[in-house]
Design an enzyme around this catalytic site. Structure first.
Site, PDB file in Angstrom:
ATOM      1  N   ARG A 117      11.680   0.354   8.027  1.00  0.00           N
ATOM      2  CA  ARG A 117      12.246   0.049   9.342  1.00  0.00           C
ATOM      3  C   ARG A 117      13.762   0.130   9.217  1.00  0.00           C
ATOM      4  NH1 ARG A 117       8.114   1.117  11.351  1.00  0.00           N
ATOM      5  NH2 ARG A 117       6.739  -0.197  12.601  1.00  0.00           N
ATOM      6  N   GLU A 173      17.273   2.366  16.736  1.00  0.00           N
ATOM      7  CA  GLU A 173      16.557   3.550  17.202  1.00  0.00           C
ATOM      8  C   GLU A 173      16.443   3.593  18.723  1.00  0.00           C
ATOM      9  OE1 GLU A 173      13.643   3.879  13.672  1.00  0.00           O
ATOM     10  OE2 GLU A 173      12.578   4.641  15.415  1.00  0.00           O
ATOM     11  N   HIS A 218      11.849   9.374  12.859  1.00  0.00           N
ATOM     12  CA  HIS A 218      10.720   8.437  12.693  1.00  0.00           C
ATOM     13  C   HIS A 218       9.376   9.181  12.728  1.00  0.00           C
ATOM     14  CE1 HIS A 218       9.629   3.927  13.254  1.00  0.00           C
ATOM     15  NE2 HIS A 218       8.694   4.553  12.536  1.00  0.00           N
ATOM     16  N   ILE A 219       9.204  10.088  11.772  1.00  0.00           N
ATOM     17  CA  ILE A 219       7.992  10.923  11.773  1.00  0.00           C
ATOM     18  C   ILE A 219       7.117  10.711  10.532  1.00  0.00           C
ATOM     19  CG2 ILE A 219       8.899  12.779  13.239  1.00  0.00           C
ATOM     20  CD1 ILE A 219       9.476  14.367  10.594  1.00  0.00           C
ATOM     21  N   ARG A 234       0.818  -1.228   0.000  1.00  0.00           N
ATOM     22  CA  ARG A 234       0.000   0.000   0.000  1.00  0.00           C
ATOM     23  C   ARG A 234       0.844   1.267   0.000  1.00  0.00           C
ATOM     24  NH1 ARG A 234      -2.642  -2.804   3.905  1.00  0.00           N
ATOM     25  NH2 ARG A 234      -1.197  -1.691   5.247  1.00  0.00           N
TER      26      ARG A 234
HETATM   27  C1  DGY Z   1       4.247   2.370  11.713  1.00  0.00           C
HETATM   28  O1  DGY Z   1       3.045   2.649  11.687  1.00  0.00           O
HETATM   29  O2  DGY Z   1       4.660   1.217  11.695  1.00  0.00           O
HETATM   30  C2  DGY Z   1       5.196   3.525  11.739  1.00  0.00           C
HETATM   31  O3  DGY Z   1       6.493   3.187  11.791  1.00  0.00           O
HETATM   32  C3  DGY Z   1       4.780   4.569  12.752  1.00  0.00           C
HETATM   33  O4  DGY Z   1       3.727   5.206  12.148  1.00  0.00           O
END
Ligand code: DGY
Length: 325
Positions: free
Chosen positions: A239, A268, A286-287, A158
């Site tokens: 990731r 992280e 991580h935003i 997606r």
């Molecule tokens: C997730 O949803 O897995 C992201 O890393 C945080 O939104």
């Protein structure tokens, strides 16, 4: 009758909390930080449901500590590599995630990073703020064209699809690789399925959109960087461990690739120190899903899943369906 109890491991946008409070007794971690291990083990005890974050390590010990009353851990995130799914399934605890609502926000951030690296925006901003802009200079802050270039998509789910959709506006050729062919991305966006080696050697921009699995850990390491164009840019909003971060530092230092845009990191919140001083790297904490709308919707999905499960219904987004049978 006593209200059922829900624990939220860190503050999330209000709407989801208010929705849960209409039904349950809700307790929230009052600290503005991730719960310590001992706190997590203590706080989940006796809960009917837990709304946890991707930063909480939900292993068998935590699931055990929650006890037999606990029906669901609703993860606030689409990725759920922080949860031991096998252990949860054995205990018949439902695990849910928040797919769908963060596709746009994550794809947008991947584009933001791609453009910021390619046009050296962060360094140029700093330069301008520092008063160093003395005159227009034909050689100042030369970046890389985006329009008409080749995009290499690793993972065409997606979020990957959403990211590629926006590449159409830049007249890009889209290559993709992944576990399987995706006819939607081929038919709607003209993307071409190629093997990993072809993608890495032909793409000007490589963007990662895969979940963290044993097979995707260090998916990009020394060998892969050596195959990439010296002018290429890599973007990671998936990731951290998908990229071998030490190999990335080496590739950037040796000029094997041109730049990197990173939202996620291998360990992280630690970051390879050398990345912090590299001008051709843009780093953010991580935003990718961090917009008010998206984070609210993620909370609402998690809250609705908890409400449904505690009323004996099936949740909307379960990742261990076997428990529902
Ligand atoms: C997730 O949803 O897995 C992201 O890393 C945080 O939104």
């Amino acid at each position: 009758m006593d209200k059922k109890k829900v624990y939220i491991t860190r503050r999330i946008p209000d709407e989801a909390i208010e929705l849960l409070e209409e039904h349950f007794h809700v307790e929230i971690n009052p600290q503005d930080r991730v719960l310590l291990r001992e706190e997590l083990l203590e706080k989940v005890k006796g809960m009917d449901a837990v709304l946890c974050l991707i930063t909480d390590n939900i292993d068998s010990e935590v699931l055990e500590a929650a006890g037999t009353k606990c029906k669901i851990f609703a993860n606030y995130g689409v990725g759920y590599n922080n949860i031991d799914i096998v252990a949860a399934t054995e205990r018949r605890i439902i695990i849910t995630n928040t797919p769908g609502v963060l596709d746009d926000a994550t794809a947008d951030l991947a584009w933001t990073l791609l453009m910021a690296v390619s046009r050296r925006i962060v360094a140029a901003d700093k330069f301008t703020r520092n008063g160093a802009f003395q005159s227009w200079d034909p050689m100042m802050f030369l970046g890389r064209d985006i329009t008409g270039k080749t995009l290499g998509l690793i993972g065409a789910g997606r979020i990957g699809f959403n990211f590629a959709k926006k590449a159409k506006a830049f007249d890009m050729k889209i290559l993709y690789t992944g576990l399987r062919h995706n006819s939607k991305i081929e038919n709607e966006l003209g993307a071409i399925y190629v093997d990993k080696e072809t993608l890495l050697s032909e793409a000007d921009f490589v963007s990662l959109h895969v979940p963290l699995l044993p097979s995707t850990t260090h998916y990009i390491s020394d060998l892969e960087f050596s195959m990439m164009k010296k002018t290429s840019v890599i973007v990671n909003t998936s990731r951290g461990p998908v990229i071998d971060e030490k190999a990335l530092v080496k590739a950037l230092k040796q000029g094997e690739i041109w730049g990197a845009g990173l939202d996620v990191y291998e360990n992280e919140p630690e970051i390879e120190p050398e990345l912090l001083n590299m001008y051709n790297v843009v780093i953010v904490p991580h935003i990718a899903s961090a917009t008010m709308e998206t984070r609210t919707n993620m909370g609402l999905i998690a809250a609705r899943n908890i409400i449904k499960v505690l009323s004996g219904e099936k949740p909307d987004t379960c990742v261990n369906m076997q428990v529902l049978k």
